[in-house]
Design a protein around this motif. Structure first.
Motif, PDB file in Angstrom:
ATOM      1  N   LYS A  35     -40.174   6.889   0.001  1.00  0.00           N
ATOM      2  CA  LYS A  35     -39.405   8.113  -0.232  1.00  0.00           C
ATOM      3  C   LYS A  35     -40.033   8.949  -1.349  1.00  0.00           C
ATOM      4  O   LYS A  35     -40.063  10.180  -1.257  1.00  0.00           O
ATOM      5  N   PHE A  40     -34.686  12.232   6.042  1.00  0.00           N
ATOM      6  CA  PHE A  40     -35.116  10.871   5.709  1.00  0.00           C
ATOM      7  C   PHE A  40     -34.731  10.510   4.282  1.00  0.00           C
ATOM      8  O   PHE A  40     -34.222   9.412   4.011  1.00  0.00           O
ATOM      9  N   GLY A  83     -31.073   9.749   4.044  1.00  0.00           N
ATOM     10  CA  GLY A  83     -30.558   8.704   4.924  1.00  0.00           C
ATOM     11  C   GLY A  83     -29.868   9.230   6.167  1.00  0.00           C
ATOM     12  O   GLY A  83     -29.036   8.531   6.753  1.00  0.00           O
ATOM     13  N   ALA A  98     -31.693  10.478   8.864  1.00  0.00           N
ATOM     14  CA  ALA A  98     -32.647  10.508   9.968  1.00  0.00           C
ATOM     15  C   ALA A  98     -32.168   9.651  11.129  1.00  0.00           C
ATOM     16  O   ALA A  98     -31.634   8.551  10.935  1.00  0.00           O
ATOM     17  N   HIS A 130     -36.575   6.180  13.948  1.00  0.00           N
ATOM     18  CA  HIS A 130     -37.475   5.553  12.979  1.00  0.00           C
ATOM     19  C   HIS A 130     -37.729   6.483  11.800  1.00  0.00           C
ATOM     20  O   HIS A 130     -38.251   7.584  11.968  1.00  0.00           O
ATOM     21  N   GLY A 131     -37.359   6.043  10.614  1.00  0.00           N
ATOM     22  CA  GLY A 131     -37.503   6.877   9.428  1.00  0.00           C
ATOM     23  C   GLY A 131     -38.936   7.185   9.062  1.00  0.00           C
ATOM     24  O   GLY A 131     -39.211   8.224   8.462  1.00  0.00           O
ATOM     25  N   TYR A 144     -40.150  10.592  10.287  1.00  0.00           N
ATOM     26  CA  TYR A 144     -39.679  11.702   9.464  1.00  0.00           C
ATOM     27  C   TYR A 144     -40.453  11.762   8.150  1.00  0.00           C
ATOM     28  O   TYR A 144     -40.763  12.845   7.653  1.00  0.00           O
ATOM     29  N   ALA A 145     -40.778  10.594   7.590  1.00  0.00           N
ATOM     30  CA  ALA A 145     -41.465  10.551   6.307  1.00  0.00           C
ATOM     31  C   ALA A 145     -42.878  11.113   6.395  1.00  0.00           C
ATOM     32  O   ALA A 145     -43.370  11.704   5.439  1.00  0.00           O
TER      33      ALA A 145
END
Length: 260
Positions: free
Chosen positions: A140, A218, A221, A223, A226-227, A230-231
């Motif tokens: 993150k 993301f 929290g 998203a 699959h995070g 997005y990351a």
């Protein structure tokens, strides 16, 4: 890069020859964005939330976009002011030098007073992060950095595209401000508050959504799926910048001197 930093050092020293003017301009750049942020603050003070977004969630988006815009205005100012090189014929000199025209145009102008805007956006970003219950992980933290970096690349690409038009129009066109200033004003809010067509355009054509709205989901929290996808979306800003550089090279090949 050594040449680029040499340009950076020379122009910084030249601007610091008039220190009072420099600091006054920097202070002015610090104050101006507060009017924009005040509009955001009073909007949420009146209505509480916007399409399910809280004030600090929107402030996080605001801080990321304005920080990216401030840094791109500072370090990519040469492309924003490129029309002056074409009008005066100074671009001819850049063409005969044994270095990339991109590096030389980047080094032709830096606007260090934009650090005033950077301070303001960093303060907003820090305030938002302090008041949001984000469960931080290394991914993150990296995503947040990539959001800012991706925004810089997108704004830089737009500046380059607008500068490329000068090869045919000579003078810069205000249409570029629709995507720079207009894009900044639009992307400072989460994209889902806009019409679907606007959201699609600023996700797949000018990918502001890939460096602000979607990675923001993301971080918060929200998203779906699959995070990691997005990351990593801020990396798509590279896919936007590369065609912009290719268009620039086409423009250079079609350049005709003004004869100034």
């Amino acid at each position: 890069m050594l040449l680029y930093f040499k340009y950076l050092s020379i122009l910084f020293r030249s601007q610091m020859q008039y220190r009072t003017s420099f600091w006054l301009l920097t202070f002015g750049q610090l104050l101006l964005p507060f009017a924009v942020f005040a509009g955001l603050y009073f909007l949420f003070s009146r209505f509480g939330e916007l399409q399910g977004w809280s004030f600090f969630e929107a402030a996080l988006c605001f801080g990321v976009i304005h920080m990216a815009f401030s840094l791109s205005e500072c370090f990519v100012r040469g492309f924003d002011m490129f029309s002056s090189l074409v009008v005066s014929g100074e671009f001819d000199r850049l063409l005969v030098r044994p270095r990339s025209t991109v590096v030389q145009v980047l080094g032709s102008k830096f606007e260090f007073t934009r650090f005033g805007r950077l301070v303001q956006s960093a303060a907003v970003l820090g305030w938002a992060l302090r008041n949001l219950p984000i469960a931080w992980t290394p991914l993150k933290a990296l995503t947040l950095l990539m959001m800012v970096a991706g925004g810089i690349l997108i704004f830089s690409g737009i500046f380059i595209l607008n500068a490329t038009l000068c090869f045919w129009t000579v003078q810069g066109l205000e249409v570029g401000n629709v995507l720079t200033d207009g894009g900044r004003e639009m992307a400072q809010y989460p994209l889902n508050i806009y019409h679907k067509r606007v959201t699609l355009f600023f996700t797949f054509i000018i990918p502001f959504g890939c460096v602000s709205y979607l990675p923001l989901l993301f971080l918060l929290g929200r998203a779906e799926g699959h995070g990691l996808l997005y990351a990593l979306l801020p990396l798509t800003s590279i896919l936007f910048l590369l065609p912009c550089l290719a268009v620039w090279q086409i423009g250079v090949r079609h350049y005709r001197s003004t004869g100034s």
